[in-house]
Design a protein around this motif. Structure first.
Motif, PDB file in Angstrom:
ATOM      1  N   THR A  46      -2.673 -19.897  -4.886  1.00  0.00           N
ATOM      2  CA  THR A  46      -2.359 -18.909  -3.858  1.00  0.00           C
ATOM      3  C   THR A  46      -3.644 -18.630  -3.082  1.00  0.00           C
ATOM      4  O   THR A  46      -4.653 -18.263  -3.699  1.00  0.00           O
ATOM      5  CB  THR A  46      -1.914 -17.560  -4.488  1.00  0.00           C
ATOM      6  N   ASP A  61      -6.780 -13.609  -4.289  1.00  0.00           N
ATOM      7  CA  ASP A  61      -6.636 -12.443  -5.168  1.00  0.00           C
ATOM      8  C   ASP A  61      -7.676 -12.566  -6.280  1.00  0.00           C
ATOM      9  O   ASP A  61      -8.458 -13.527  -6.318  1.00  0.00           O
ATOM     10  CB  ASP A  61      -5.198 -12.328  -5.690  1.00  0.00           C
ATOM     11  N   SER A  88      -1.318  -6.969  -0.448  1.00  0.00           N
ATOM     12  CA  SER A  88      -0.730  -8.309  -0.368  1.00  0.00           C
ATOM     13  C   SER A  88      -1.654  -9.201   0.453  1.00  0.00           C
ATOM     14  O   SER A  88      -2.512  -8.717   1.198  1.00  0.00           O
ATOM     15  CB  SER A  88       0.635  -8.234   0.318  1.00  0.00           C
ATOM     16  N   GLU A  90      -0.686 -10.841   2.941  1.00  0.00           N
ATOM     17  CA  GLU A  90      -0.321 -10.609   4.345  1.00  0.00           C
ATOM     18  C   GLU A  90      -1.106  -9.434   4.923  1.00  0.00           C
ATOM     19  O   GLU A  90      -1.545  -9.474   6.079  1.00  0.00           O
ATOM     20  CB  GLU A  90       1.189 -10.348   4.481  1.00  0.00           C
ATOM     21  N   GLU A  91      -1.271  -8.396   4.095  1.00  0.00           N
ATOM     22  CA  GLU A  91      -2.019  -7.220   4.556  1.00  0.00           C
ATOM     23  C   GLU A  91      -3.463  -7.631   4.906  1.00  0.00           C
ATOM     24  O   GLU A  91      -3.979  -7.291   5.976  1.00  0.00           O
ATOM     25  CB  GLU A  91      -2.017  -6.176   3.429  1.00  0.00           C
ATOM     26  N   ARG A 116       7.177 -14.370   5.415  1.00  0.00           N
ATOM     27  CA  ARG A 116       5.752 -14.054   5.603  1.00  0.00           C
ATOM     28  C   ARG A 116       5.428 -13.890   7.091  1.00  0.00           C
ATOM     29  O   ARG A 116       4.624 -13.049   7.474  1.00  0.00           O
ATOM     30  CB  ARG A 116       4.871 -15.166   5.017  1.00  0.00           C
ATOM     31  N   ASP A 119       6.567 -10.465   8.182  1.00  0.00           N
ATOM     32  CA  ASP A 119       5.654  -9.469   7.618  1.00  0.00           C
ATOM     33  C   ASP A 119       4.377  -9.398   8.471  1.00  0.00           C
ATOM     34  O   ASP A 119       3.953  -8.314   8.907  1.00  0.00           O
ATOM     35  CB  ASP A 119       5.344  -9.868   6.156  1.00  0.00           C
TER      36      ASP A 119
END
Ligand code: GLY
Ligand code: MN
Ligand code: MN
Length: 373
Positions: A46, A61, A88, A90-91, A116, A119
């Motif tokens: 990810t 992350d 997230s 996306e944020e 996505r 978003d």
């Protein structure tokens, strides 16, 4: 795992910026994981990248924070953003995109999910400045299609190891063994020669199963006289190599021997058709003409080859000419497979696959295993 030296990443960034400028894009949102590995050297399950005029922001992350910071220390222009535990990707991506301000930012329309995209678009609409997301296709993939010398070195090494594995394991496929047992032996051998993992599910297709090009491996036991297609590959330092050999169990009969010779001749013709500036579809055409001449045109039910690199199937597409798909011209440094085959339902089939690199003078085989075993 070895990664490309920093100067290669700097060169990749420069080529990417030239592509963005040609497309009148202020930035690019990169969501394809192989593209992220290409631009940053981080192989993650990810991650998101925002390419802006000021930096390449690698959003991860907590699981990848340490590895990403190590990449940041290596590569000039790379900046790591660790998404907060309760936030997230996306944020964090929207925050980086908003910094770009007014302008067009491409996203990878072959990869970004509708969810996505919605978003991100929603967050950007709230952020103030007018950053517009625009669908783009193949921008980083275009850079990846011609390999740099470090990549060619890894692919060459992978192909040499795959050839060693093939020479050692193929003679061990014997009558009475199940396809699964043969596949397990192949995958153990891939580890023994140093691959990080198989590049895809190993195919061992015997007897009538050999008529299915992408059969995997089942419980059927190899029997005397069978054709057996063995198709396997490995990942080395993130790069895929891919090889197929077809054997007969016991002495080959005339029909099986002829089929193998026609397929080998098609592969040789494809190799001869490779040249800088030539169309990738001309390589397919050369193989197809040989099999058509042998009455096997219908039996050759797939393309002649595919690019190899961070993915086992990537550009160039070495297949039939298609009106709706732009033809690719071959360039020195492209690496792809040549894997003609012929499949006869209910009876069996054969495929022979090797990996090649395009050179200034034509092409060079990367894999090296006898073809008619
Ligand atoms: N087994 C995948 C391929 O040869 O393309
Ligand atoms: Mn292949
Ligand atoms: Mn293959």
């Amino acid at each position: 795992m070895a990664v490309a030296p920093p100067e290669h990443h700097v060169a990749r960034q420069a080529r990417l910026r030239a592509e963005l400028s040609a497309a009148s894009l202020e930035g690019l949102l990169v969501t394809s994981l192989p593209n992220i590995a290409y631009l940053t050297g981080l192989f993650a399950s990810t991650a998101t990248v925002v390419v802006s005029p000021a930096a390449i922001s690698l959003i991860v992350d907590g699981r990848y924070a340490e590895a990403a910071h190590a990449r940041q220390r290596e590569i000039p222009g790379l900046r790591v953003v660790v998404a907060p535990p309760a936030g997230s990707a996306e944020e964090s991506a929207a925050a980086q995109l908003a910094i770009i301000g007014n302008g067009r930012v491409g996203f990878e329309s072959d990869n970004l999910s509708v969810r996505r995209h919605q978003d991100l678009a929603g967050r950007l609409a709230l952020a103030g400045p007018e950053t517009r997301l625009e669908a783009s296709q193949g921008i980083v993939e275009r850079l990846r299609v011609v390999k740099d010398d470090w990549e060619i070195g890894r692919l060459r090494e992978g192909a040499a190891r795959l050839s060693d594995a093939a020479k050692c394991i193929i003679p061990k496929a014997l009558a009475g063994m199940s396809e699964r047992q043969v596949a397990a032996g192949i995958e153990a051998e891939l580890r023994r020669v140093g691959f990080d993992k198989p590049a895809f599910d190993t195919i061992v297709a015997s007897g009538p199963n050999a008529a299915m090009p992408h059969y995997r491996a089942g419980d059927r036991r190899l029997a005397d006289g069978d054709l057996v297609v063995m198709d396997f590959g490995g990942m080395l330092d993130g790069y895929a190599v891919d090889l197929t050999r077809t054997i007969t169990v016991g002495r080959p009969r005339e029909r099986e021997r002829q089929l193998l010779e026609h397929v080998a001749a098609a592969q040789a013709a494809a190799f001869q058709a490779i040249g800088v500036g030539k169309a990738a579809t001309a390589v397919d055409d050369a193989a197809r003409r040989v099999l058509e001449g042998a009455g096997l045109g219908e039996a050759f039910s797939h393309g002649t080859g595919h690019g190899l690199g961070l993915e086992v199937h990537e550009r160039p597409r070495v297949g039939r000419w298609r009106a709706e798909q732009a033809d690719e011209r071959l360039e020195a440094g492209m690496v792809f497979t040549l894997e003609p085959g012929a499949y006869i339902a209910g009876w069996g089939g054969a495929r022979i696959e090797d990996d090649v690199v395009v050179t200034a003078g034509g092409a060079e085989w990367l894999t090296d295993v006898p073809r008619l075993l």
